[in-house]
Write an enzyme that holds these catalytic residues in place. Structure first.
Site, PDB file in Angstrom:
ATOM      1  N   TYR A  13      -6.855  -1.043  -0.901  1.00  0.00           N
ATOM      2  CA  TYR A  13      -6.362  -0.978  -2.281  1.00  0.00           C
ATOM      3  C   TYR A  13      -5.767  -2.297  -2.776  1.00  0.00           C
ATOM      4  O   TYR A  13      -5.955  -2.672  -3.939  1.00  0.00           O
ATOM      5  CB  TYR A  13      -5.380   0.183  -2.442  1.00  0.00           C
ATOM      6  CG  TYR A  13      -3.979  -0.058  -1.938  1.00  0.00           C
ATOM      7  CD1 TYR A  13      -2.928  -0.307  -2.812  1.00  0.00           C
ATOM      8  CD2 TYR A  13      -3.686  -0.014  -0.561  1.00  0.00           C
ATOM      9  CE1 TYR A  13      -1.640  -0.523  -2.351  1.00  0.00           C
ATOM     10  CE2 TYR A  13      -2.403  -0.220  -0.103  1.00  0.00           C
ATOM     11  CZ  TYR A  13      -1.393  -0.479  -0.994  1.00  0.00           C
ATOM     12  OH  TYR A  13      -0.118  -0.691  -0.528  1.00  0.00           O
ATOM     13  N   TYR A  33       0.758  -7.437  -7.081  1.00  0.00           N
ATOM     14  CA  TYR A  33      -0.238  -7.570  -6.013  1.00  0.00           C
ATOM     15  C   TYR A  33      -1.043  -8.864  -6.167  1.00  0.00           C
ATOM     16  O   TYR A  33      -1.504  -9.432  -5.177  1.00  0.00           O
ATOM     17  CB  TYR A  33      -1.204  -6.385  -6.045  1.00  0.00           C
ATOM     18  CG  TYR A  33      -0.569  -5.053  -5.749  1.00  0.00           C
ATOM     19  CD1 TYR A  33      -0.503  -4.565  -4.445  1.00  0.00           C
ATOM     20  CD2 TYR A  33      -0.035  -4.262  -6.772  1.00  0.00           C
ATOM     21  CE1 TYR A  33       0.066  -3.331  -4.170  1.00  0.00           C
ATOM     22  CE2 TYR A  33       0.542  -3.028  -6.500  1.00  0.00           C
ATOM     23  CZ  TYR A  33       0.590  -2.574  -5.195  1.00  0.00           C
ATOM     24  OH  TYR A  33       1.164  -1.364  -4.923  1.00  0.00           O
ATOM     25  N   ASP A  74       9.238   0.161  -1.718  1.00  0.00           N
ATOM     26  CA  ASP A  74       7.904  -0.313  -2.062  1.00  0.00           C
ATOM     27  C   ASP A  74       7.975  -1.773  -2.538  1.00  0.00           C
ATOM     28  O   ASP A  74       8.521  -2.609  -1.827  1.00  0.00           O
ATOM     29  CB  ASP A  74       7.286   0.640  -3.099  1.00  0.00           C
ATOM     30  CG  ASP A  74       5.821   0.385  -3.375  1.00  0.00           C
ATOM     31  OD1 ASP A  74       4.981   0.744  -2.529  1.00  0.00           O
ATOM     32  OD2 ASP A  74       5.511  -0.186  -4.442  1.00  0.00           O
ATOM     33  N   HIS A 121       5.188   8.378   1.500  1.00  0.00           N
ATOM     34  CA  HIS A 121       5.599   7.090   0.950  1.00  0.00           C
ATOM     35  C   HIS A 121       6.776   7.195  -0.015  1.00  0.00           C
ATOM     36  O   HIS A 121       7.675   6.352   0.001  1.00  0.00           O
ATOM     37  CB  HIS A 121       4.410   6.435   0.244  1.00  0.00           C
ATOM     38  CG  HIS A 121       4.699   5.076  -0.287  1.00  0.00           C
ATOM     39  ND1 HIS A 121       5.013   4.008   0.539  1.00  0.00           N
ATOM     40  CD2 HIS A 121       4.740   4.598  -1.560  1.00  0.00           C
ATOM     41  CE1 HIS A 121       5.221   2.925  -0.210  1.00  0.00           C
ATOM     42  NE2 HIS A 121       5.070   3.266  -1.488  1.00  0.00           N
TER      43      HIS A 121
END
Length: 321
Positions: free
Chosen positions: A154, A235, A105, A300
């Site tokens: 998202y 992010y 990730d 995931h």
């Protein structure tokens, strides 16, 4: 947990919590977690490599768990995080020795940058879920994501500080974590404001079989202590990373790599991921790519969902070196 040692190190100007397992003089395997994860997501893999004589090292990344969380969102760029990882490698590996890296990730995202910036530090990489994303000279990432996937995607919803945190606070930490860990849909994740995970907040969410109540309790306690902001700040630096990495435009990742992804993973089913792998783009940008493993029926959080298989993939690959 049995066999896990914990300590805090001052690295790159912050306090970093590190979990370790295995012989102190063994070859180092550095495990790098993602969101919303912690060092804890690697507990099974740490035990596996330690049993083969390796020294497993798994930090909480900046902003997570028992590691410092700088207040400034701009302190979570790839340069900051790779700086932390390089300082950690220097602290745990004998002088000049390269380490193995295993990542997932956001950890995978940062591991690509680590190999791009400092290939002299990495012997080989096992990366999971997140493909290498070559820098496009003309397309900033965030506007591109909004154009193709919309404002409810998202990653786009995470951008404004405080907004998604307030929605998560309404749902509660445990519920948010269950929503993320239970997501097993081969499609992009959308988070409309009225239904943050695409359904009513009252909907029943069952824990996935790979996550125990004890595991969820550990994650919940840690994220209740820190909040989600540190992780969300990764992010919020997508465009800043693009700006800061212009000097590496067109560079390849030149370390041996094994890449593993589940065919139900949202990352594998968003954008052009399948074509990038299948039509040669991935091998072009990562020329020492040795193997791509697509695991059928797997989502995931594959390192926790398929512990035995992932452990075997990691050990088999790093033993080649």
């Amino acid at each position: 947990m049995d066999g896990i040692r914990h300590r805090n190190l001052t690295l790159n100007g912050i306090n970093v919590h590190v979990a370790e397992s295995g012989p102190a003089d063994g070859p180092v395997v550095l495990f790098v977690h993602g969101f919303p994860e912690l060092w804890y997501c690697w507990r099974h893999q740490m035990a596996a490599v330690a049993s083969h004589g390796y020294r497993a090292v798994a930090p909480d990344l900046r902003g997570f768990g028992d590691t410092d969380a700088p207040a400034d969102p701009a302190s979570y760029t790839a340069l900051h995080v790779v700086g932390d990882l390089v300082a950690l490698i220097d602290a745990v590996a004998p002088e000049g020795q390269k380490v193995f890296v295993v990542a997932h990730d956001w950890g995978a995202y940062m591991a690509w940058y680590l190999c791009l910036f400092r290939p002299d530090k990495v012997k080989a990489l096992v990366n999971m879920s997140v493909l290498f994303n070559p820098r496009s000279p003309n397309r900033k990432p965030l506007p591109t994501l909004k154009a193709f996937l919309g404002d409810d995607y998202y990653v786009c919803r995470f951008q404004e500080p405080g907004v998604i945190e307030a929605e998560f606070a309404e749902l509660g930490t445990e519920r948010v974590l269950k929503e993320f860990f239970a997501y097993h849909t081969p499609a992009p994740l959308y988070m409309p404001k009225s239904k943050p995970f695409g359904h009513s907040p009252d909907a029943q969410i069952a824990l996935p079989p790979w996550l125990s109540e004890e595991d969820l309790k550990y994650y919940t306690e840690q994220f209740e202590k820190t909040g989600f902001t540190g992780g969300l700040n990764y992010y919020r630096n997508i465009d800043r990373n693009w700006e800061l990495t212009a000097a590496w435009q067109g560079d390849q990742v030149k370390v041996p790599v094994k890449f593993i992804v589940g065919d139900q993973d949202l990352t594998y089913n968003t954008g052009n991921a399948r074509d990038y792998i299948g039509k040669g783009g991935f091998k072009r940008d990562v020329p020492f790519l040795q193997e791509v493993v697509v695991m059928p029926g797997v989502g995931h959080f594959l390192n926790e969902e398929r512990v035995g298989e992932i452990n075997s993939h990691i050990v088999e690959f790093i033993r080649k070196f």
